[in-house]
Design an enzyme around this catalytic site. Structure first.
Site, mmCIF file in Angstrom:
data_model
loop_
_atom_site.group_PDB
_atom_site.id
_atom_site.type_symbol
_atom_site.label_atom_id
_atom_site.label_comp_id
_atom_site.label_asym_id
_atom_site.label_seq_id
_atom_site.Cartn_x
_atom_site.Cartn_y
_atom_site.Cartn_z
ATOM 1 N N HIS A 52 0.698 -1.160 -0.160
ATOM 2 C CA HIS A 52 -0.028 -0.056 -0.021
ATOM 3 C C HIS A 52 0.965 1.359 -0.060
ATOM 4 O O HIS A 52 2.122 1.074 0.098
ATOM 5 C CB HIS A 52 -0.974 0.201 1.117
HETATM 6 P P1 TYD Z 1 -1.701 -2.646 7.564
HETATM 7 O O1 TYD Z 1 -1.194 -1.476 7.685
HETATM 8 O O2 TYD Z 1 -2.543 -3.209 6.146
HETATM 9 O O3 TYD Z 1 -0.376 -3.813 7.619
HETATM 10 P P2 TYD Z 1 0.908 -3.917 6.767
HETATM 11 O O4 TYD Z 1 1.091 -2.649 5.978
HETATM 12 O O5 TYD Z 1 1.843 -4.148 7.875
HETATM 13 O O6 TYD Z 1 0.795 -5.225 5.958
HETATM 14 O O7 TYD Z 1 -2.405 -3.248 8.589
HETATM 15 C C1 TYD Z 1 -3.161 -4.193 8.977
HETATM 16 C C2 TYD Z 1 -4.288 -4.343 9.812
HETATM 17 O O8 TYD Z 1 -4.184 -3.650 11.325
HETATM 18 C C3 TYD Z 1 -5.521 -3.414 9.039
HETATM 19 O O9 TYD Z 1 -6.641 -4.040 9.241
HETATM 20 C C4 TYD Z 1 -5.534 -2.362 10.004
HETATM 21 C C5 TYD Z 1 -4.889 -2.592 11.347
HETATM 22 N N1 TYD Z 1 -4.116 -1.523 11.931
HETATM 23 C C6 TYD Z 1 -4.707 -0.731 12.826
HETATM 24 O O10 TYD Z 1 -5.602 -0.908 13.370
HETATM 25 N N2 TYD Z 1 -3.707 0.099 13.455
HETATM 26 C C7 TYD Z 1 -2.477 0.370 13.055
HETATM 27 O O11 TYD Z 1 -1.820 1.307 13.544
HETATM 28 C C8 TYD Z 1 -1.924 -0.344 11.902
HETATM 29 C C9 TYD Z 1 -0.719 -0.355 11.226
HETATM 30 C C10 TYD Z 1 -2.617 -1.440 11.511
#
Ligand code: TYD
Length: 135
Positions: A52
Site C-alpha cells: 500500500h
Molecule cells: P496494514 O497497515 O495493512 O498492515 P501491513 O502494511 O503491515 O501489512 O494493517 C493491517 C491491519 O491492522 C489493518 O486491518 C489495519 C490494522 N491496523 C490498525 O488498526 N492500526 C495500525 O496502527 C496499523 C498499522 C494497522
C-alpha cells in the site's frame, strides 16, 4: 514526495559492553513528530506485508531484530532496501508504495509513524495509487 526523499537514517548508537543503546528523538533524528508506534512480529516465512501507499503518512521502519526487505516504488522507479540493523531506520515519506518481504525467522519490524491510524490515509489498490500519482 519522491523516492529520493526516502533514505536510510543512521541513528545514534551508544556502544557499551553491557549492550548497545539507540535512541530516536522526533524532529532531531527523524523529520516528523511521532504519533504512533507499531510493530510486526511472529511473521511466518514467506509472508509479505505492506502492499500500500499512504496519502499523508511519513514513517521510519527499523529492523529491531533479524532482517527483511523493503521495496519502495513511486510508480516509475523502484528501490529495495535490506534492513538488518537496529540503529538504521528507513525513512519512507507519503505517496510511496511499499512492500515488505523476506522476513528472517524471529524478525521484528518497528514502524514509527507521523499520524495515528486512519484507513482513509491508505491507497490499497496499486492502480488507484498510480492514477493519483501520475494521472
Ligand atoms: P496494514 O497497515 O495493512 O498492515 P501491513 O502494511 O503491515 O501489512 O494493517 C493491517 C491491519 O491492522 C489493518 O486491518 C489495519 C490494522 N491496523 C490498525 O488498526 N492500526 C495500525 O496502527 C496499523 C498499522 C494497522
Amino acid at each position: 514526495m519522491s523516492l529520493n526523499d526516502c533514505k536510510l537514517i543512521e541513528l545514534p548508537k551508544i556502544n557499551d559492553p553491557r549492550g548497545n543503546l539507540t535512541f530516536i528523538e522526533p524532529t532531531v533524528h527523524i523529520p516528523f513528530e511521532i504519533q504512533r508506534v507499531y510493530y510486526l512480529y511472529d511473521v511466518p516465512g514467506g509472508s509479505e506485508r505492506g502492499g500500500h501507499a499512504h496519502k499523508q503518512l511519513n514513517q521510519l521502519i527499523v529492523a529491531m531484530s533479524g532482517s527483511f526487505d523493503v521495496l519502495l516504488d513511486d510508480g516509475k522507479d523502484k528501490v529495495c532496501y535490506h534492513l538488518n540493523r537496529s540503529y538504521i531506520g528507513l525513512y519512507v515519506c507519503s505517496m510511496i508504495w511499499r512492500e515488505l518481504n523476506n522476513f528472517s525467522s524471529g524478525s521484528v519490524c518497528m514502524v514509527l509513524a507521523s499520524n495515528r491510524y486512519e484507513e482513509d490515509d491508505y491507497y490499497r489498490e496499486y492502480s488507484e495509487f498510480m492514477q493519483v500519482r501520475w494521472g
